[in-house]
Design an enzyme around this catalytic site. Structure first.
Site, PDB file in Angstrom:
ATOM      1  N   ASP A 164       1.602  -7.354  17.086  1.00 17.00           N
ATOM      2  CA  ASP A 164       1.430  -8.035  16.018  1.00 17.00           C
ATOM      3  C   ASP A 164       2.894  -9.451  15.140  1.00 17.00           C
ATOM      4  O   ASP A 164       3.095 -10.116  16.005  1.00 17.00           O
ATOM      5  CB  ASP A 164       1.667  -7.151  14.813  1.00 17.00           C
ATOM      6  CG  ASP A 164       1.331  -7.593  13.890  1.00 17.00           C
ATOM      7  OD1 ASP A 164       1.219  -8.865  12.945  1.00 17.00           O
ATOM      8  OD2 ASP A 164       0.306  -6.873  12.537  1.00 17.00           O
ATOM      9  N   ASN A 188       4.697  -1.227  12.894  1.00 13.85           N
ATOM     10  CA  ASN A 188       5.043  -1.873  12.009  1.00 13.85           C
ATOM     11  C   ASN A 188       6.777  -2.164  12.201  1.00 13.85           C
ATOM     12  O   ASN A 188       7.536  -1.980  11.231  1.00 13.85           O
ATOM     13  CB  ASN A 188       4.860  -1.990  10.658  1.00 13.85           C
ATOM     14  CG  ASN A 188       3.496  -2.602  10.298  1.00 13.85           C
ATOM     15  OD1 ASN A 188       2.569  -1.819   9.908  1.00 13.85           O
ATOM     16  ND2 ASN A 188       3.116  -3.227  10.551  1.00 13.85           N
ATOM     17  N   SER A 202      -7.989  -0.224   8.571  1.00  8.88           N
ATOM     18  CA  SER A 202      -6.369   0.554   8.759  1.00  8.88           C
ATOM     19  C   SER A 202      -5.940   1.361   7.625  1.00  8.88           C
ATOM     20  O   SER A 202      -6.125   1.166   6.067  1.00  8.88           O
ATOM     21  CB  SER A 202      -4.809  -0.999   8.669  1.00  8.88           C
ATOM     22  OG  SER A 202      -4.055  -0.891   8.915  1.00  8.88           O
ATOM     23  N   GLY A 223      -5.499  -8.114   9.689  1.00 13.37           N
ATOM     24  CA  GLY A 223      -5.276  -8.141   8.825  1.00 13.37           C
ATOM     25  C   GLY A 223      -4.120  -8.312   7.530  1.00 13.37           C
ATOM     26  O   GLY A 223      -3.047  -7.771   7.554  1.00 13.37           O
ATOM     27  N   LYS A 269      -7.677   2.556  12.496  1.00 11.05           N
ATOM     28  CA  LYS A 269      -5.617   2.386  13.132  1.00 11.05           C
ATOM     29  C   LYS A 269      -4.381   3.198  12.111  1.00 11.05           C
ATOM     30  O   LYS A 269      -4.894   3.516  10.931  1.00 11.05           O
ATOM     31  CB  LYS A 269      -5.703   1.247  13.315  1.00 11.05           C
ATOM     32  CG  LYS A 269      -3.834   0.528  12.858  1.00 11.05           C
ATOM     33  CD  LYS A 269      -4.087  -0.706  13.331  1.00 11.05           C
ATOM     34  CE  LYS A 269      -3.076  -1.714  11.732  1.00 11.05           C
ATOM     35  NZ  LYS A 269      -2.797  -2.985  11.867  1.00 11.05           N
ATOM     36  N   LEU A 270      -4.378   4.108  12.679  1.00 10.87           N
ATOM     37  CA  LEU A 270      -3.468   4.974  11.407  1.00 10.87           C
ATOM     38  C   LEU A 270      -1.906   3.944  12.163  1.00 10.87           C
ATOM     39  O   LEU A 270      -1.008   3.859  12.802  1.00 10.87           O
ATOM     40  CB  LEU A 270      -2.700   6.557  12.215  1.00 10.87           C
ATOM     41  CG  LEU A 270      -4.123   7.376  12.522  1.00 10.87           C
ATOM     42  CD1 LEU A 270      -3.829   8.364  12.967  1.00 10.87           C
ATOM     43  CD2 LEU A 270      -4.978   7.678  11.038  1.00 10.87           C
ATOM     44  N   LYS A 271      -1.151   3.734  10.680  1.00 10.19           N
ATOM     45  CA  LYS A 271      -0.450   3.258  10.442  1.00 10.19           C
ATOM     46  C   LYS A 271       1.323   5.150  10.849  1.00 10.19           C
ATOM     47  O   LYS A 271       0.488   5.854  10.020  1.00 10.19           O
ATOM     48  CB  LYS A 271       0.170   3.170   9.197  1.00 10.19           C
ATOM     49  CG  LYS A 271      -0.658   1.634   8.297  1.00 10.19           C
ATOM     50  CD  LYS A 271       0.304   0.312   9.022  1.00 10.19           C
ATOM     51  CE  LYS A 271      -0.186  -0.840   9.060  1.00 10.19           C
ATOM     52  NZ  LYS A 271       0.009  -1.885   9.127  1.00 10.19           N
ATOM     53  N   GLU A 319       0.534  -0.251  18.116  1.00 10.50           N
ATOM     54  CA  GLU A 319       0.747  -1.451  17.464  1.00 10.50           C
ATOM     55  C   GLU A 319       2.484  -1.672  17.056  1.00 10.50           C
ATOM     56  O   GLU A 319       2.702  -0.872  16.833  1.00 10.50           O
ATOM     57  CB  GLU A 319      -0.268  -1.891  16.742  1.00 10.50           C
ATOM     58  CG  GLU A 319       0.059  -3.447  16.305  1.00 10.50           C
ATOM     59  CD  GLU A 319      -1.312  -3.354  15.332  1.00 10.50           C
ATOM     60  OE1 GLU A 319      -1.900  -2.708  14.635  1.00 10.50           O
ATOM     61  OE2 GLU A 319      -0.585  -4.554  13.784  1.00 10.50           O
ATOM     62  N   LYS A 349      -2.914 -12.699  14.004  1.00 12.95           N
ATOM     63  CA  LYS A 349      -2.954 -13.733  12.248  1.00 12.95           C
ATOM     64  C   LYS A 349      -2.850 -14.807  12.463  1.00 12.95           C
ATOM     65  O   LYS A 349      -1.827 -14.944  13.080  1.00 12.95           O
ATOM     66  CB  LYS A 349      -2.459 -12.191  11.826  1.00 12.95           C
ATOM     67  CG  LYS A 349      -2.577 -10.869  11.482  1.00 12.95           C
ATOM     68  CD  LYS A 349      -1.397 -10.245  11.054  1.00 12.95           C
ATOM     69  CE  LYS A 349      -1.656  -8.830  10.495  1.00 12.95           C
ATOM     70  NZ  LYS A 349      -0.179  -7.723  10.554  1.00 12.95           N
ATOM     71  N   ASP A 373      -0.377   1.726  14.800  1.00 16.93           N
ATOM     72  CA  ASP A 373       0.669   0.405  14.336  1.00 16.93           C
ATOM     73  C   ASP A 373       1.940   0.962  13.717  1.00 16.93           C
ATOM     74  O   ASP A 373       2.158   1.644  12.515  1.00 16.93           O
ATOM     75  CB  ASP A 373       0.297  -0.186  13.519  1.00 16.93           C
ATOM     76  CG  ASP A 373       1.037  -1.788  13.145  1.00 16.93           C
ATOM     77  OD1 ASP A 373       1.187  -2.023  13.226  1.00 16.93           O
ATOM     78  OD2 ASP A 373       0.157  -2.113  12.390  1.00 16.93           O
TER      79      ASP A 373
END
Ligand code: OSB
Ligand code: MG
Length: 369
Positions: free
Chosen positions: A240, A192, A136, A292, A162-164, A215, A264, A190
């Site tokens: 998530d 978030n 990540s 994670g 995985k790119l934020k 995500e 998770k 992702d």
């Protein structure tokens, strides 16, 4: 099994590099470790994944420590015939606090399995000795920096990246990484929870880059928006933050809000609920992968055991120890050929390095029967 006492340790663990997401930047972790001591002299460990501040979900590490000391630990200390499977019932009267409950359940489970000499992977019914892992990658100052960081991880052999992303750091960085590494790179993003309804059209532009998944772009309760994006995109939507139980995971899948599940254990109140989530998702033909929370070797060991289950068909955010910490509190996990080995010893199958623990320990509290 009966517990004689439970210790709550706090560790200050600096990260090898700052990790920026849409909700903030982490330069280290304030780790809470639950240590369960049985009356037979067996010790079990459980890592709490709550962040220092309530920015990923409502939990935060000081709150987790307090709810453990005051409510959760006393509830399990009183049980004369304790098993991990009883922890959820014994603590049911306390609402929420899933990350705190998960850490306690894991400490109990580790002690239980060490008592009988069984590994966590065998207890779960794991089917692989090594799991495919990804990495990540946090938000960077510039797109050039991002391409450099991805290049380093790719050279190390990670099986997917995985790119934020966040509004203002999405289409251009994804395009640049795809351009630099070509269509071979398994890539996902992702958000978030940083996006809103007005961003629907922008998010559909991500379809151009052949991503494995998007995500959690929207807020945790935004099932309708996730379902709408899923209907407008070819790229699968993965949740998530939204998924906190096996039951609400099944509901999200049925509602069309996701077609891939990030599991998770901390977010779901424990590894037993995480396992049930794997089972219901698999029954609904929905692939899962292991998320994670920048765990130390303790949480990482448990995540590897979980990810050895058959439904974990996508690479997890279970990177090598050196991606997170210069020195871990357990023996380090290594990346070999894009995979990490699942511990096979009793319980978590790792040993706490007392010398490292002493260096990073900031406080220790004991709760006794
Ligand atoms: O959304 O997956 C997330 C870390 C902290 C909080 C939320 C997330 C993450 C990660 C880290 O992406 C993944 C890892 O542990 O490697
Ligand atoms: Mg996430």
């Amino acid at each position: 099994m009966k517990l004689g006492s439970v210790e709550l340790l706090r560790l200050k663990m600096p990260l090898v590099s700052p990790f920026r997401t849409s909700f903030g930047v982490q330069t280290g972790r304030d780790v809470l470790v639950v240590v369960a001591h049985t009356t037979d002299g067996v010790t079990g460990y459980g890592e709490c994944v709550a962040l220092a501040d309530p920015v990923y979900n409502e939990e935060y590490v000081d709150g987790a420590a307090q709810v453990l000391a005051r409510y959760l630990v006393p509830a399990v200390l009183a049980e004369p015939d304790l098993t991990a499977a009883k922890v959820a019932d014994l603590t049911e009267g306390i609402v929420g606090h899933r990350m705190a409950k998960a850490a306690l359940e894991l400490a109990v489970l580790d002690a239980q399995l060490r008592t009988v000499g069984m590994s966590l992977t065998d207890y779960f019914g794991g089917v692989r000795e090594r799991v495919d892992v990804g990495v990540s990658v946090g938000i960077t100052e510039t797109v050039e920096q991002l391409v450099d960081v991805v290049g380093e991880y790719r050279a190390q052999g990670y099986r997917r990246v995985k790119l934020k992303i966040q509004p203002g750091f999405d289409i251009a960085p994804v395009a640049a990484v795809r351009e630099a590494f070509g269509s071979d790179l398994a890539l996902q993003v992702d958000g978030n929870t940083a996006y809103r309804a007005k961003d629907l059209a922008l998010l559909t532009e991500l379809d151009a880059f052949g991503l494995l998944l998007i995500e959690q772009p929207f807020e945790h309760d935004a099932h309708g928006l996730h379902a709408e994006l899923a209907a407008r995109c070819i790229t699968p939507i993965c949740l998530d933050e939204s998924l906190t139980t096996a039951a609400n995971t099944a509901a999200a899948i049925r509602a069309g809000a996701c077609s891939i599940v990030n599991i998770k254990a901390g977010r779901m109140g424990g590894y037993l609920e995480a396992r049930r989530t794997h089972d219901v998702a698999t029954a609904l033909d929905t692939p899962v992968w292991c998320g994670g929370m920048l765990e130390t070797g303790l949480g990482r060991a448990a995540n590897l055991a979980l990810a050895s289950l058959p439904g974990f068909t996508l690479p997890g955010d279970i990177s090598a120890s050196e991606r997170y910490y210069a020195e871990d509190i357990t023996e380090p996990f290594l990346l070999v050929d894009g995979q990490v080995a699942v511990p096979q010893g009793p319980g978590l199958g790792v040993t706490v390095r007392e010398d490292v623990l002493r260096e990073v320990l900031t406080s220790r509290e004991t709760v006794s029967a």
